[in-house]
Design a protein around this motif. Structure first.
Motif, PDB file in Angstrom:
ATOM      1  N   PRO A  34       5.812  -2.811   1.205  1.00  0.00           N
ATOM      2  CA  PRO A  34       4.817  -3.821   1.508  1.00  0.00           C
ATOM      3  C   PRO A  34       5.102  -5.064   2.437  1.00  0.00           C
ATOM      4  O   PRO A  34       4.810  -5.930   2.101  1.00  0.00           O
ATOM      5  CB  PRO A  34       3.981  -4.106   0.063  1.00  0.00           C
ATOM      6  CG  PRO A  34       5.129  -3.921  -0.714  1.00  0.00           C
ATOM      7  CD  PRO A  34       5.940  -3.114  -0.181  1.00  0.00           C
ATOM      8  N   HIS A  35       5.795  -4.629   3.437  1.00  0.00           N
ATOM      9  CA  HIS A  35       5.908  -5.673   4.598  1.00  0.00           C
ATOM     10  C   HIS A  35       5.380  -4.958   5.854  1.00  0.00           C
ATOM     11  O   HIS A  35       5.816  -4.377   6.539  1.00  0.00           O
ATOM     12  CB  HIS A  35       7.284  -5.936   4.846  1.00  0.00           C
ATOM     13  CG  HIS A  35       7.771  -6.693   5.775  1.00  0.00           C
ATOM     14  ND1 HIS A  35       8.816  -6.639   6.823  1.00  0.00           N
ATOM     15  CD2 HIS A  35       7.391  -8.221   5.960  1.00  0.00           C
ATOM     16  CE1 HIS A  35       8.805  -7.903   7.365  1.00  0.00           C
ATOM     17  NE2 HIS A  35       8.155  -8.734   7.138  1.00  0.00           N
ATOM     18  N   ILE A  36       4.050  -5.610   5.952  1.00  0.00           N
ATOM     19  CA  ILE A  36       3.442  -4.886   7.244  1.00  0.00           C
ATOM     20  C   ILE A  36       2.865  -5.916   8.023  1.00  0.00           C
ATOM     21  O   ILE A  36       2.679  -7.052   7.782  1.00  0.00           O
ATOM     22  CB  ILE A  36       2.081  -4.274   6.496  1.00  0.00           C
ATOM     23  CG1 ILE A  36       2.465  -3.048   5.277  1.00  0.00           C
ATOM     24  CG2 ILE A  36       1.173  -3.676   7.715  1.00  0.00           C
ATOM     25  CD1 ILE A  36       1.417  -2.716   4.710  1.00  0.00           C
ATOM     26  N   VAL A  46       5.391  -1.190   9.877  1.00  0.00           N
ATOM     27  CA  VAL A  46       5.653  -1.171   8.283  1.00  0.00           C
ATOM     28  C   VAL A  46       7.435  -1.228   8.300  1.00  0.00           C
ATOM     29  O   VAL A  46       7.773  -0.115   8.739  1.00  0.00           O
ATOM     30  CB  VAL A  46       5.056   0.000   7.543  1.00  0.00           C
ATOM     31  CG1 VAL A  46       5.341  -0.196   6.095  1.00  0.00           C
ATOM     32  CG2 VAL A  46       3.309   0.081   7.869  1.00  0.00           C
ATOM     33  N   GLU A  72      -1.511   1.998   4.969  1.00  0.00           N
ATOM     34  CA  GLU A  72      -1.539   0.366   4.787  1.00  0.00           C
ATOM     35  C   GLU A  72      -2.387   0.161   3.443  1.00  0.00           C
ATOM     36  O   GLU A  72      -1.777  -0.672   2.522  1.00  0.00           O
ATOM     37  CB  GLU A  72      -2.449  -0.195   5.888  1.00  0.00           C
ATOM     38  CG  GLU A  72      -2.354  -1.660   5.704  1.00  0.00           C
ATOM     39  CD  GLU A  72      -3.221  -2.210   7.117  1.00  0.00           C
ATOM     40  OE1 GLU A  72      -2.684  -3.489   7.144  1.00  0.00           O
ATOM     41  OE2 GLU A  72      -3.405  -1.722   7.839  1.00  0.00           O
ATOM     42  N   THR A  73      -3.383   0.900   3.388  1.00  0.00           N
ATOM     43  CA  THR A  73      -4.305   0.543   2.046  1.00  0.00           C
ATOM     44  C   THR A  73      -3.419   0.929   0.832  1.00  0.00           C
ATOM     45  O   THR A  73      -3.346   0.219  -0.094  1.00  0.00           O
ATOM     46  CB  THR A  73      -5.498   1.481   2.006  1.00  0.00           C
ATOM     47  OG1 THR A  73      -6.292   0.950   3.200  1.00  0.00           O
ATOM     48  CG2 THR A  73      -6.400   1.150   0.767  1.00  0.00           C
ATOM     49  N   ASN A  76      -0.460  -1.440   0.049  1.00  0.00           N
ATOM     50  CA  ASN A  76      -1.125  -2.812  -0.173  1.00  0.00           C
ATOM     51  C   ASN A  76      -1.568  -2.793  -1.683  1.00  0.00           C
ATOM     52  O   ASN A  76      -1.199  -3.699  -2.448  1.00  0.00           O
ATOM     53  CB  ASN A  76      -2.117  -3.269   0.500  1.00  0.00           C
ATOM     54  CG  ASN A  76      -1.534  -3.892   1.922  1.00  0.00           C
ATOM     55  OD1 ASN A  76      -0.248  -4.315   2.019  1.00  0.00           O
ATOM     56  ND2 ASN A  76      -2.135  -3.858   3.021  1.00  0.00           N
ATOM     57  N   SER A  77      -2.032  -1.483  -2.055  1.00  0.00           N
ATOM     58  CA  SER A  77      -2.680  -1.406  -3.437  1.00  0.00           C
ATOM     59  C   SER A  77      -1.416  -1.180  -4.368  1.00  0.00           C
ATOM     60  O   SER A  77      -1.721  -1.722  -5.554  1.00  0.00           O
ATOM     61  CB  SER A  77      -3.689  -0.305  -3.631  1.00  0.00           C
ATOM     62  OG  SER A  77      -2.900   0.875  -3.448  1.00  0.00           O
ATOM     63  N   PHE A  79       1.429  -2.743  -4.171  1.00  0.00           N
ATOM     64  CA  PHE A  79       1.810  -4.030  -4.380  1.00  0.00           C
ATOM     65  C   PHE A  79       0.961  -4.848  -5.247  1.00  0.00           C
ATOM     66  O   PHE A  79       1.638  -5.784  -6.030  1.00  0.00           O
ATOM     67  CB  PHE A  79       1.792  -4.839  -2.826  1.00  0.00           C
ATOM     68  CG  PHE A  79       2.524  -6.167  -3.024  1.00  0.00           C
ATOM     69  CD1 PHE A  79       3.909  -6.263  -3.553  1.00  0.00           C
ATOM     70  CD2 PHE A  79       1.682  -7.071  -2.683  1.00  0.00           C
ATOM     71  CE1 PHE A  79       4.471  -7.791  -3.613  1.00  0.00           C
ATOM     72  CE2 PHE A  79       2.246  -8.578  -2.785  1.00  0.00           C
ATOM     73  CZ  PHE A  79       3.572  -8.614  -3.406  1.00  0.00           C
ATOM     74  N   ALA A  80      -0.496  -4.799  -5.062  1.00  0.00           N
ATOM     75  CA  ALA A  80      -1.408  -5.494  -6.073  1.00  0.00           C
ATOM     76  C   ALA A  80      -1.182  -5.094  -7.417  1.00  0.00           C
ATOM     77  O   ALA A  80      -1.239  -5.720  -8.276  1.00  0.00           O
ATOM     78  CB  ALA A  80      -2.908  -5.328  -5.387  1.00  0.00           C
ATOM     79  N   VAL A  96       9.269  -7.155  -2.849  1.00  0.00           N
ATOM     80  CA  VAL A  96       8.643  -6.524  -1.883  1.00  0.00           C
ATOM     81  C   VAL A  96       9.371  -5.072  -1.859  1.00  0.00           C
ATOM     82  O   VAL A  96       8.958  -4.050  -1.927  1.00  0.00           O
ATOM     83  CB  VAL A  96       8.567  -7.197  -0.520  1.00  0.00           C
ATOM     84  CG1 VAL A  96       8.101  -6.148   0.531  1.00  0.00           C
ATOM     85  CG2 VAL A  96       7.493  -8.583  -0.622  1.00  0.00           C
TER      86      VAL A  96
END
Length: 150
Positions: A34-36, A46, A72-73, A76-77, A79-80, A96
């Protein structure tokens, strides 16, 4: 310096692919982290790893950037979710680089040189993604992109 870029309304899928995919396509298994970021042209970039060792950047360029929203989604999800799990357990948030999404990418390589503060050039590799596949949160295969125009 002269700007040689075409106006966006003059770019056709064929001219876009001719500029992007100048070398032969190959198929690669990469792990995205998740480094975008977005480039000045709106391309999705990415950071990831090839064979879990070599750091690379996967570029979803041009019209494929819109198709890469699912990638991307998902990253990111992931990571969250990992961050929320760490907060619930009272542990430190994950780094990360520990969160990775396995993706099969069909694309072409290009190398980039960047000069560091001491004046040395460092080579980095970019994989220009044409098509890709990854498993979503439910384990279903998610396909994206399209083959380049010949």
């Amino acid at each position: 310096m002269q700007n040689r870029r075409r106006a966006p309304n003059e770019i056709t899928p064929q001219s876009e692919d001719t500029g992007l995919f100048k070398k032969d396509l190959g198929q690669f298994r990469v792990s995205l982290v998740p480094h975008i970021k977005r480039s000045s042209r709106g391309d999705l970039v990415v950071r990831g790893y090839l064979n879990d060792k070599q750091e690379i950047f996967v570029v979803f360029a041009g019209r494929r950037a819109k198709d890469a929203l699912a990638v991307e989604t998902r990253v990111n999800s992931m990571f969250a979710q990992a961050t929320q799990a760490a907060v619930r357990s009272g542990s430190r948030p994950p780094e990360v680089n520990q969160i990775r999404l396995g993706v099969h990418v069909e694309g072409a390589w290009r190398s980039r040189f960047q000069r560091d503060v001491s004046g040395w050039d460092h080579r980095s590799y970019q994989l220009l993604a044409s098509r890709w596949a990854f498993a979503d949160a439910e384990g279903m295969t998610n396909l994206g992109g399209r083959p380049p125009f010949s």
